[in-house]
Design an enzyme around this catalytic site. Sequence first.
Site, PDB file in Angstrom:
ATOM      1  N   CYS A 196       5.909   5.816  17.383  1.00  0.00           N
ATOM      2  CA  CYS A 196       7.183   5.909  18.073  1.00  0.00           C
ATOM      3  C   CYS A 196       8.215   6.458  17.094  1.00  0.00           C
ATOM      4  O   CYS A 196       8.561   5.802  16.128  1.00  0.00           O
ATOM      5  CB  CYS A 196       7.593   4.528  18.546  1.00  0.00           C
ATOM      6  SG  CYS A 196       8.769   4.583  19.873  1.00  0.00           S
ATOM      7  N   THR A 230      10.422  -7.703 -11.718  1.00  0.00           N
ATOM      8  CA  THR A 230       9.765  -8.989 -11.945  1.00  0.00           C
ATOM      9  C   THR A 230       8.563  -9.124 -11.009  1.00  0.00           C
ATOM     10  O   THR A 230       8.676  -8.850  -9.817  1.00  0.00           O
ATOM     11  CB  THR A 230      10.765 -10.137 -11.679  1.00  0.00           C
ATOM     12  OG1 THR A 230      11.904  -9.920 -12.518  1.00  0.00           O
ATOM     13  CG2 THR A 230      10.152 -11.493 -11.984  1.00  0.00           C
ATOM     14  N   HIS A 247      -2.656  -7.324   2.654  1.00  0.00           N
ATOM     15  CA  HIS A 247      -2.618  -7.882   4.015  1.00  0.00           C
ATOM     16  C   HIS A 247      -3.657  -7.292   4.951  1.00  0.00           C
ATOM     17  O   HIS A 247      -3.787  -7.718   6.097  1.00  0.00           O
ATOM     18  CB  HIS A 247      -1.211  -7.786   4.615  1.00  0.00           C
ATOM     19  CG  HIS A 247      -0.759  -6.429   5.049  1.00  0.00           C
ATOM     20  ND1 HIS A 247      -0.788  -6.042   6.360  1.00  0.00           N
ATOM     21  CD2 HIS A 247      -0.252  -5.381   4.367  1.00  0.00           C
ATOM     22  CE1 HIS A 247      -0.305  -4.810   6.467  1.00  0.00           C
ATOM     23  NE2 HIS A 247       0.025  -4.385   5.261  1.00  0.00           N
ATOM     24  N   GLY A 256       0.833  -1.195   0.000  1.00  0.00           N
ATOM     25  CA  GLY A 256       0.000   0.000   0.000  1.00  0.00           C
ATOM     26  C   GLY A 256       0.869   1.246   0.000  1.00  0.00           C
ATOM     27  O   GLY A 256       0.560   2.239  -0.667  1.00  0.00           O
ATOM     28  N   GLN A 294      -7.454   0.753   4.189  1.00  0.00           N
ATOM     29  CA  GLN A 294      -8.252   0.249   5.309  1.00  0.00           C
ATOM     30  C   GLN A 294      -9.672  -0.104   4.889  1.00  0.00           C
ATOM     31  O   GLN A 294     -10.382  -0.792   5.611  1.00  0.00           O
ATOM     32  CB  GLN A 294      -8.297   1.288   6.445  1.00  0.00           C
ATOM     33  CG  GLN A 294      -6.987   1.438   7.186  1.00  0.00           C
ATOM     34  CD  GLN A 294      -6.632   0.217   8.034  1.00  0.00           C
ATOM     35  OE1 GLN A 294      -7.486  -0.556   8.433  1.00  0.00           O
ATOM     36  NE2 GLN A 294      -5.345   0.036   8.292  1.00  0.00           N
ATOM     37  N   ASN A 298      -7.080   4.815   9.283  1.00  0.00           N
ATOM     38  CA  ASN A 298      -6.529   3.621   9.916  1.00  0.00           C
ATOM     39  C   ASN A 298      -6.551   3.672  11.438  1.00  0.00           C
ATOM     40  O   ASN A 298      -6.509   2.649  12.093  1.00  0.00           O
ATOM     41  CB  ASN A 298      -5.107   3.360   9.434  1.00  0.00           C
ATOM     42  CG  ASN A 298      -4.244   4.580   9.471  1.00  0.00           C
ATOM     43  OD1 ASN A 298      -4.538   5.581   8.823  1.00  0.00           O
ATOM     44  ND2 ASN A 298      -3.169   4.530  10.249  1.00  0.00           N
ATOM     45  N   SER A 300      -3.968  -2.686  -0.244  1.00  0.00           N
ATOM     46  CA  SER A 300      -2.892  -3.537   0.254  1.00  0.00           C
ATOM     47  C   SER A 300      -3.488  -4.867   0.701  1.00  0.00           C
ATOM     48  O   SER A 300      -4.419  -4.885   1.519  1.00  0.00           O
ATOM     49  CB  SER A 300      -2.204  -2.839   1.432  1.00  0.00           C
ATOM     50  OG  SER A 300      -1.217  -3.677   1.972  1.00  0.00           O
TER      51      SER A 300
HETATM   52  N1  PLP Z   1      -2.389   3.401   4.103  1.00  0.00           N
HETATM   53  C1  PLP Z   1      -3.123   3.082   5.179  1.00  0.00           C
HETATM   54  C2  PLP Z   1      -4.391   3.825   5.467  1.00  0.00           C
HETATM   55  C3  PLP Z   1      -2.696   2.045   6.017  1.00  0.00           C
HETATM   56  O1  PLP Z   1      -3.427   1.724   7.089  1.00  0.00           O
HETATM   57  C4  PLP Z   1      -1.489   1.354   5.700  1.00  0.00           C
HETATM   58  C5  PLP Z   1      -0.969   0.297   6.584  1.00  0.00           C
HETATM   59  O2  PLP Z   1      -1.105   0.326   7.788  1.00  0.00           O
HETATM   60  C6  PLP Z   1      -0.777   1.731   4.556  1.00  0.00           C
HETATM   61  C7  PLP Z   1      -1.256   2.768   3.783  1.00  0.00           C
HETATM   62  C8  PLP Z   1       0.484   1.050   4.171  1.00  0.00           C
HETATM   63  O3  PLP Z   1       0.239  -0.221   3.596  1.00  0.00           O
HETATM   64  P1  PLP Z   1       1.420  -1.296   3.531  1.00  0.00           P
HETATM   65  O4  PLP Z   1       1.567  -1.840   4.911  1.00  0.00           O
HETATM   66  O5  PLP Z   1       0.927  -2.338   2.561  1.00  0.00           O
HETATM   67  O6  PLP Z   1       2.621  -0.607   3.035  1.00  0.00           O
END
Ligand code: PLP
Length: 385
Positions: free
Chosen positions: A328, A240, A204, A72, A182, A154, A202
Amino acid sequence: MDETIYLDHAATTPLDPRVLEAMLPYLTGRFGNPSSIHRLGREARQALDEARESVAEVLNASPQEIIFTSSGTEADNLAIQGVAQALSLEGRGNHIIVSAIEHHAVLHTGDYLERFGFQVTRLPVDGYGLVHPEVLEEAIRPDTLLVSIMYANNEVGTIQPIAELAEVAHRHGVYLHTDAVQAGGALSLDVEALGVDLLSLSAHKFYGPRGVGVLYVRRGVPLLPQMHGGGQERGRRASTENVAGIVGLAVALRLAQEEREAYNAHCLRLRDRLIAGLLERVPGARLNGHPTRRLPNNAHFCFEGVDGESLLVRLDREGICASGGSACTSGALEPSHVLAAMGVPPEVARGALRLTVGRQNTPEQIERVLDLLPHIIEELRGRAG
Ligand code: PLP
């Protein structure tokens, strides 16, 4: 230790076994490079093409508008730098607009572009974390190139009125990018209904693998590549292709969107119990974010007089995985920029707790959290006082 209660689905989600099954052949026997002419290469190319078609279909886009990325974060960087640089080269201006509550993948990309002469406006939000369309309209200038506003936040889960914001941007001839990272598992991703020009995802965050993302780019939107090398992704993102990851992303996205209604109903039930229970049992608890325009799995609180970091450590000791609202930075705990933009005072923001539910959570787990958390907070408040 008791069972682990995972309440951090906004950070990442476990891999769906159905996704793993779809990926496995491309991590083992079907290991070809999609650019190779031979049969193994052709096999990988076909998997890649099918994944692209599937993602395009879910987004109501065409396959040529889909770029696979490594995350992401990369999708956000490519969207913002790619469009800003392409349009600036055409002499169209040097101004971009983001919201103050974006993920750092967007905010820090804006900071970076400022070092190269771009100007960045960071839009304020209201107390719920909402960007108001009229505030966007006022910020647009003749030299504005791009607006980037996240679909859902997020930290506090607030959902933005993206279609309205896109309409405002387009009225002024400006492109709109949305970070939908999100929102991927919970909200509709129909790019036509949303009216967006670019959209980041993203895998995951919706039970797919880590390390693979998507950038949707509407046909005709100028985009300068940020990764230089081979001609992959129609020359817009060299390297790739991560075939197994991309296959996993496509399957996870399809499942997430097909099962969205049942998933959201499950999350809502648990989340609403969590919110009602904590507000009732913890004196001075405050819910952050919008009461209704929020992600179905997000509950975010501030507990005044509590140090958020200590709270997370205590919860972890009880087997509860949660998240705070602080970042942090070089050893110093900074209060969340999202809460600050929403007007939450720093001493309150210090006691932030984000609980994000997901597929495997049960009502019994939520009751256990509701039993434990008030005591832990009382104990921490006693220690601080
Ligand atoms: N954007 C938002 C709103 C997110 O919550 C996150 C991940 O926490 C990201 C971007 C980044 O995604 P990635 O972990 O795949 O780099």
